[in-house]
Design a protein around this motif. Structure first.
Motif, short mmCIF file in Angstrom:
data_model
loop_
_atom_site.label_atom_id
_atom_site.label_comp_id
_atom_site.label_asym_id
_atom_site.label_seq_id
_atom_site.Cartn_x
_atom_site.Cartn_y
_atom_site.Cartn_z
N VAL A 190 9.22 12.05 9.17
CA VAL A 190 7.85 11.65 8.25
C VAL A 190 6.86 12.46 9.12
O VAL A 190 6.44 12.34 10.33
N LEU A 191 6.01 13.62 8.37
CA LEU A 191 4.81 13.98 8.93
C LEU A 191 3.81 13.34 9.10
O LEU A 191 2.92 13.49 9.86
N HIS A 192 3.45 12.55 7.90
CA HIS A 192 2.33 11.77 7.88
C HIS A 192 2.86 10.75 6.82
O HIS A 192 3.52 10.74 6.15
N LYS A 193 1.82 9.60 7.17
CA LYS A 193 1.92 8.29 6.12
C LYS A 193 0.37 8.33 5.74
O LYS A 193 -0.50 8.42 6.54
N TYR A 194 0.29 8.07 4.45
CA TYR A 194 -0.85 7.86 3.64
C TYR A 194 -0.89 6.60 3.04
O TYR A 194 0.21 6.14 2.87
N THR A 195 -1.99 6.01 2.76
CA THR A 195 -2.39 4.88 2.02
C THR A 195 -2.69 5.42 0.56
O THR A 195 -3.22 6.59 0.38
N PRO A 196 -2.54 4.75 -0.62
CA PRO A 196 -3.01 5.32 -1.78
C PRO A 196 -4.28 5.54 -1.90
O PRO A 196 -4.81 6.38 -2.58
N GLN A 197 -5.12 4.82 -0.96
CA GLN A 197 -6.51 4.96 -1.23
C GLN A 197 -6.96 6.48 -0.72
O GLN A 197 -7.83 6.94 -1.17
N GLN A 198 -5.99 7.08 0.26
CA GLN A 198 -6.21 8.43 0.57
C GLN A 198 -5.97 9.59 -0.33
O GLN A 198 -6.13 10.67 -0.27
N PHE A 199 -5.33 8.95 -1.43
CA PHE A 199 -4.84 10.09 -2.53
C PHE A 199 -5.68 9.76 -3.78
O PHE A 199 -6.08 10.70 -4.58
N ILE A 200 -5.77 8.46 -4.19
CA ILE A 200 -6.41 8.17 -5.57
C ILE A 200 -7.82 7.80 -5.41
O ILE A 200 -8.16 6.45 -4.74
N GLN A 201 -8.72 8.25 -5.85
CA GLN A 201 -10.06 8.03 -5.83
C GLN A 201 -10.13 6.69 -6.62
O GLN A 201 -9.81 6.33 -7.71
N ASN A 202 -10.94 5.65 -6.21
CA ASN A 202 -11.28 4.35 -6.68
C ASN A 202 -9.91 3.47 -6.77
O ASN A 202 -9.72 2.45 -7.68
N TYR A 203 -8.95 3.81 -5.88
CA TYR A 203 -7.59 2.89 -6.27
C TYR A 203 -7.89 1.52 -5.50
O TYR A 203 -8.62 1.27 -4.72
N THR A 204 -7.49 0.46 -6.59
CA THR A 204 -7.56 -0.60 -6.16
C THR A 204 -6.37 -1.36 -6.55
O THR A 204 -5.77 -0.93 -7.62
N SER A 205 -5.55 -2.23 -5.73
CA SER A 205 -4.49 -2.98 -5.92
C SER A 205 -4.17 -4.24 -5.08
O SER A 205 -5.08 -4.18 -3.95
N GLU A 206 -3.85 -5.11 -5.43
CA GLU A 206 -3.54 -6.25 -4.65
C GLU A 206 -2.37 -6.05 -3.72
O GLU A 206 -1.82 -6.91 -3.01
N HIS A 207 -1.53 -4.83 -3.76
CA HIS A 207 -0.37 -4.57 -3.23
C HIS A 207 -1.01 -3.57 -1.94
O HIS A 207 -1.54 -2.61 -2.07
N ASN A 208 -0.83 -4.47 -0.79
CA ASN A 208 -1.27 -3.61 0.66
C ASN A 208 -0.17 -3.07 1.37
O ASN A 208 -0.14 -2.61 2.66
N ASP A 209 1.05 -3.06 0.83
CA ASP A 209 2.38 -2.69 1.46
C ASP A 209 2.94 -1.44 0.98
O ASP A 209 4.36 -1.01 1.08
N ILE A 210 1.95 -0.32 0.46
CA ILE A 210 2.46 0.68 -0.40
C ILE A 210 2.23 2.09 0.81
O ILE A 210 1.11 1.85 1.29
N GLU A 211 3.22 2.73 1.15
CA GLU A 211 2.92 3.90 1.73
C GLU A 211 3.26 5.26 0.94
O GLU A 211 4.22 5.14 0.26
N ILE A 212 2.49 6.26 1.04
CA ILE A 212 2.97 7.64 0.69
C ILE A 212 3.32 8.39 2.01
O ILE A 212 2.57 8.53 2.74
N LEU A 213 4.71 9.02 1.96
CA LEU A 213 5.21 9.61 3.05
C LEU A 213 5.39 10.96 2.86
O LEU A 213 5.73 11.50 1.72
N LEU A 214 4.88 11.80 3.63
CA LEU A 214 5.06 13.43 3.68
C LEU A 214 6.32 13.77 4.52
O LEU A 214 6.17 13.43 5.74
N ILE A 215 7.35 14.07 3.98
CA ILE A 215 8.51 14.18 4.86
C ILE A 215 9.06 15.74 4.81
O ILE A 215 9.06 16.41 3.67
N ARG A 216 9.45 16.17 6.07
CA ARG A 216 10.17 17.55 5.85
C ARG A 216 11.14 17.57 7.02
O ARG A 216 11.27 16.84 7.62
#
Length: 130
Positions: free
Chosen positions: A104-130
């Protein structure tokens, strides 16, 4: 289905865990150009009653396809979203990455990818893997 978006970026469908001629051709012998990015969304969700062995086999099927594609293009990036449902499941996934020599090179939250992202789920990660 395969498609080309408005920016002329070819998009190909990948059926995880299906090693048929179409998949092998896409991952290994794509003569048009290399795969640069593989996107996966919530690939590692499993029902709670699934055994550890079944979960690990499903994770390994996905990661083996990524590794196969990386043999053709070592710079390939695998970007996947994951909902961390249990700590144990997440640890098995991270261990599988190590077993397949992926990191895993980097872990992101959805807020870092999607403008105005809102969700009641705080357990989501977006993983950049190489």
């Amino acid at each position: 289905d395969d498609d080309v978006n408005e920016n002329r970026v070819p998009v190909r469908q990948l059926r995880w865990g299906e090693f048929n001629k179409q998949t092998i051709d896409l991952l290994c012998f794509n003569n048009d150009d290399n795969l640069d990015i593989i996107l996966g969304s919530d690939l590692f969700y499993e029902e709670m009653q699934e055994t550890d062995t079944i979960v690990e086999e499903k994770i390994d099927r996905v990661l083996s396809m990524v590794v196969l594609a990386k043999q053709r293009n070592p710079d390939l990036m695998f970007i996947c979203s994951a909902v961390i449902r249990t700590f144990d499941q997440y640890q098995r996934f991270l261990q599988s990455l190590c077993n397949w020599k992926l990191e895993v090179l980097h872990k992101y939250t959805p807020q870092q990818f999607i403008q105005n992202y809102t969700s009641e789920h705080n357990d989501i990660e977006i993983l950049l893997i190489r």
